[in-house]
Motif scaffolding. Structure first.
Motif, PDB file in Angstrom:
ATOM      1  N   GLU A   1       0.921  -1.177   0.012  1.00  0.00           N
ATOM      2  CA  GLU A   1      -0.094  -0.098  -0.012  1.00  0.00           C
ATOM      3  C   GLU A   1       0.909   1.127   0.073  1.00  0.00           C
ATOM      4  OE1 GLU A   1      -3.481   2.328   2.808  1.00  0.00           O
ATOM      5  OE2 GLU A   1      -2.542   0.172   3.292  1.00  0.00           O
ATOM      6  N   VAL A   2       2.084   1.194   0.957  1.00  0.00           N
ATOM      7  CA  VAL A   2       2.674   2.307   0.758  1.00  0.00           C
ATOM      8  C   VAL A   2       3.545   2.585  -0.481  1.00  0.00           C
ATOM      9  CG1 VAL A   2       5.054   3.215   1.970  1.00  0.00           C
ATOM     10  CG2 VAL A   2       3.304   2.315   3.186  1.00  0.00           C
ATOM     11  N   LEU A   3       3.877   1.505  -1.075  1.00  0.00           N
ATOM     12  CA  LEU A   3       4.718   1.624  -2.276  1.00  0.00           C
ATOM     13  C   LEU A   3       3.665   2.090  -3.599  1.00  0.00           C
ATOM     14  CD1 LEU A   3       6.814  -1.607  -2.389  1.00  0.00           C
ATOM     15  CD2 LEU A   3       7.810   0.772  -1.804  1.00  0.00           C
ATOM     16  N   ALA A   4       2.325   1.611  -3.445  1.00  0.00           N
ATOM     17  CA  ALA A   4       1.488   1.927  -4.328  1.00  0.00           C
ATOM     18  C   ALA A   4       1.140   3.493  -4.275  1.00  0.00           C
ATOM     19  CB  ALA A   4       0.295   1.144  -4.335  1.00  0.00           C
ATOM     20  N   THR A   5       0.992   3.760  -2.975  1.00  0.00           N
ATOM     21  CA  THR A   5       0.534   5.190  -2.778  1.00  0.00           C
ATOM     22  C   THR A   5       1.447   6.274  -3.247  1.00  0.00           C
ATOM     23  OG1 THR A   5      -0.980   4.603  -0.889  1.00  0.00           O
ATOM     24  CG2 THR A   5      -0.203   6.800  -1.472  1.00  0.00           C
ATOM     25  N   GLU A   6       2.883   5.997  -2.778  1.00  0.00           N
ATOM     26  CA  GLU A   6       3.887   6.731  -3.342  1.00  0.00           C
ATOM     27  C   GLU A   6       4.108   6.980  -4.677  1.00  0.00           C
ATOM     28  OE1 GLU A   6       5.505   8.840  -1.510  1.00  0.00           O
ATOM     29  OE2 GLU A   6       4.147   8.458   0.219  1.00  0.00           O
ATOM     30  N   GLY A   7       4.014   5.537  -5.248  1.00  0.00           N
ATOM     31  CA  GLY A   7       4.155   5.486  -6.646  1.00  0.00           C
ATOM     32  C   GLY A   7       3.029   6.285  -7.511  1.00  0.00           C
TER      33      GLY A   7
ATOM     34  N   ASP B   1       2.540  13.554  -9.777  1.00  0.00           N
ATOM     35  CA  ASP B   1       3.187  14.775  -9.830  1.00  0.00           C
ATOM     36  C   ASP B   1       3.946  14.973 -11.307  1.00  0.00           C
ATOM     37  OD1 ASP B   1       4.749  16.825  -7.872  1.00  0.00           O
ATOM     38  OD2 ASP B   1       6.369  15.887  -8.867  1.00  0.00           O
ATOM     39  N   SER B   2       4.636  13.728 -11.712  1.00  0.00           N
ATOM     40  CA  SER B   2       5.362  13.834 -12.880  1.00  0.00           C
ATOM     41  C   SER B   2       4.406  14.420 -14.202  1.00  0.00           C
ATOM     42  CB  SER B   2       5.763  12.518 -13.235  1.00  0.00           C
ATOM     43  OG  SER B   2       6.207  12.540 -14.716  1.00  0.00           O
ATOM     44  N   ARG B   3       3.152  14.197 -14.125  1.00  0.00           N
ATOM     45  CA  ARG B   3       2.139  14.296 -15.215  1.00  0.00           C
ATOM     46  C   ARG B   3       1.738  15.888 -14.834  1.00  0.00           C
ATOM     47  NH1 ARG B   3      -2.317   9.464 -15.283  1.00  0.00           N
ATOM     48  NH2 ARG B   3      -1.134   7.891 -16.373  1.00  0.00           N
ATOM     49  N   TRP B   4       1.887  16.259 -13.941  1.00  0.00           N
ATOM     50  CA  TRP B   4       1.093  17.571 -13.332  1.00  0.00           C
ATOM     51  C   TRP B   4       2.351  18.587 -13.899  1.00  0.00           C
ATOM     52  CZ3 TRP B   4       3.640  21.315 -10.301  1.00  0.00           C
ATOM     53  CH2 TRP B   4       2.757  22.696  -9.932  1.00  0.00           C
TER      54      TRP B   4
END
Length: 372
Positions: free
Chosen positions: A118-124, A130-133
C-alpha cells in the motif's frame, strides 16, 4: 480533509471532516518500522518453538530440535512456505500453533506485505501524478501565500476568466494547502524562501508570480529568488511597508502593492468623504456594483476617442506596453493593438450583469456627516 455530500434537495454541500496532523514520516521509515515488527514476530515464534522443542519432530535428520531448527521452522511458517520437515507432534504443540503461531503469521502477512504494498503503491501513484502535473505546467500562475490576500487574488483570477487549473499555490501551512485544494487549486506545502520549493512549482516556466507573504523580509527574498529563476515572468508583490517598495522593485518586482498604505488611504478617504470611500470599496469588491477590467480594443473602436465609448468608461490605454491615462493626447485616437482599462458593471461568472446595489448617500452639513 473535506468531503462533498448531496443534501436532501439534490444540491451538493461541503462538510468539514477532521484533518489529523501529519506525522512527518517517510516511506523508508515506514518500511523500516514494519520490518522491525516482522522481526519481532519472527523472534516470538522462534522462542515459542524452541522452549517447547520436545514437542516437535525433525522428520529428516531425526536429531531433535535446536535453536537453528526453531528459527528455520518460524521462518517457513511465517512465510507460509511449510516444507513439512519439522512438525508439531504433541496435542498441546498443535493447539499452540493454532491459537498463537497462526494468528502471528496472519498479522505478519497483513502488516508487512499488505501495508508495504500500500505504501509503495500510494507513493508511486503520487509520483506519477506529480510527474504528469509538471509536464502540463506551462505559462501558469504561481501564488506564494494563501492567506486573505492570496485567496482573494485567486478568486479574482477566476472571476476574470483565468483557468484555475493553471494556478499553483505555495504555502507552509497545512491548513492553507487544504483550503487551496477545496477551492480547486493545486498547492505545494513548503517554505517559499527555499529555492527547491519554488522549483517544485515549476516557477521557471510560469507566466505570472503573485507574492503575498506576511513578512517583508521573506517577500524580498522570495522576489529575488523568483526573478533569478524566471527572468521573464511578471512579478506582482504585496508589501506591508511603503519604505520597502523601492527595494522590491530593485529586486525584480514588476508591480508592488503596499497593503498597509492602501488600507490607510481607503480609511482616510472614507473619513473625509464616505461616498468616495464607498465607491473605492465598490471597485475593489468583486461580484457586485462596478469593477475594473482590461480588454483588447475592438475594430469598431479603432479611430475613436476613449471618451466616445459609452458602454464602458475608459480610464487608461495601454499602448506599446506603456500605461497612458485617458486624457493623454497621445491616445486621443485609439489604434489597433491598444489595451483598454475600463470601469464597467460587474457581471456574474455566467456573464450576466449583477443587480444594482443601493448605496446610501451621505452629506456634509456643518462639518458633520448625516444620512439622508
Amino acid at each position: 480533509m473535506a468531503g462533498i455530500i448531496p443534501d436532501p434537495t439534490g444540491h451538493k454541500s461541503r462538510i468539514s471532516l477532521v484533518s489529523l496532523p501529519n506525522r512527518g514520516t517517510t516511506p523508508a521509515r515506514e518500511l523500516m518500522l514494519r520490518g522491525l515488527v516482522g522481526l519481532m514476530l519472527l523472534t516470538i515464534i522462534t522462542l515459542v518453538v524452541w522452549v517447547d522443542r520436545g514437542s516437535y519432530s525433525d522428520n529428516v535428520n531425526q536429531d531433535g530440535i535446536g535453536f537453528i531448527d526453531a528459527l528455520y521452522y518460524a521462518t517457513v511458517t511465517m512465510t507460509t512456505t511449510g516444507y513439512g520437515d519439522i512438525t508439531p507432534t504433541s496435542p498441546h504443540a498443535r493447539v499452540i500453533n493454532a491459537i498463537v503461531i497462526t494468528p502471528l503469521r496472519i498479522i505478519f502477512l497483513v502488516l508487512l506485505v499488505g501495508t508495504t504494498l500500500e505504501v509503495l503503491a500510494t507513493e508511486g501513484r503520487r509520483a506519477l501524478i506529480d510527474s504528469r502535473w509538471r509536464k502540463r505546467m506551462r505559462n501558469h500562475i504561481v501564488v506564494v501565500g494563501y492567506g486573505t490576500k492570496g485567496r482573494t487574488a485567486v478568486s479574482t483570477l477566476a472571476r476574470q476568466g483565468r483557468d484555475i487549473s493553471k494556478v499553483v499555490v505555495i504555502d507552509g501551512r497545512p491548513s492553507a494547502i487544504v483550503d487551496a485544494n477545496l477551492d480547486g487549486v493545486a498547492a505545494i506545502e513548503g517554505d517559499a524562501t527555499r529555492r527547491e520549493v519554488l522549483r517544485r512549482a515549476e516557477i521557471s516556466k510560469a507566466r505570472e508570480v503573485i507574492i503575498t507573504l506576511d513578512r517583508d523580509d521573506s517577500t524580498i527574498l522570495v522576489t529575488l529568488t523568483a526573478r533569478q529563476l524566471n527572468p521573464r515572468a511578471h512579478l506582482v508583490v504585496a508589501v506591508r511597508e511603503e519604505q520597502n517598495v523601492s527595494l522590491l522593485r530593485q529586486s525584480g518586482a514588476d508591480s508592488v502593492v503596499t497593503s498597509s498604505d492602501m488600507v490607510g488611504r481607503l480609511l482616510g478617504m472614507s473619513a473625509i468623504s464616505p461616498n468616495i470611500g464607498t465607491m473605492l470599496e465598490d471597485l475593489l469588491t468583486s461580484g457586485e456594483g462596478l469593477e475594473l477590467s482590461e480588454r483588447q480594443v475592438t475594430p469598431e473602436e479603432v479611430g475613436r476617442n476613449p471618451g466616445e465609448i459609452t458602454e464602458e468608461r475608459v480610464i487608461a490605454v495601454v499602448r506599446n506596453k506603456t500605461l497612458r491615462r485617458y486624457f493623454d493626447p497621445t491616445v486621443a485616437r485609439l489604434e489597433p493593438g491598444d489595451q483598454l482599462v475600463v470601469v464597467r458593471r460587474s457581471t456574474t461568472p455566467e456573464g450576466r450583469p449583477t443587480r444594482d446595489r443601493e448605496i446610501p448617500v451621505r452629506y456634509e452639513r456643518g462639518g458633520a456627516l448625516d444620512d439622508d
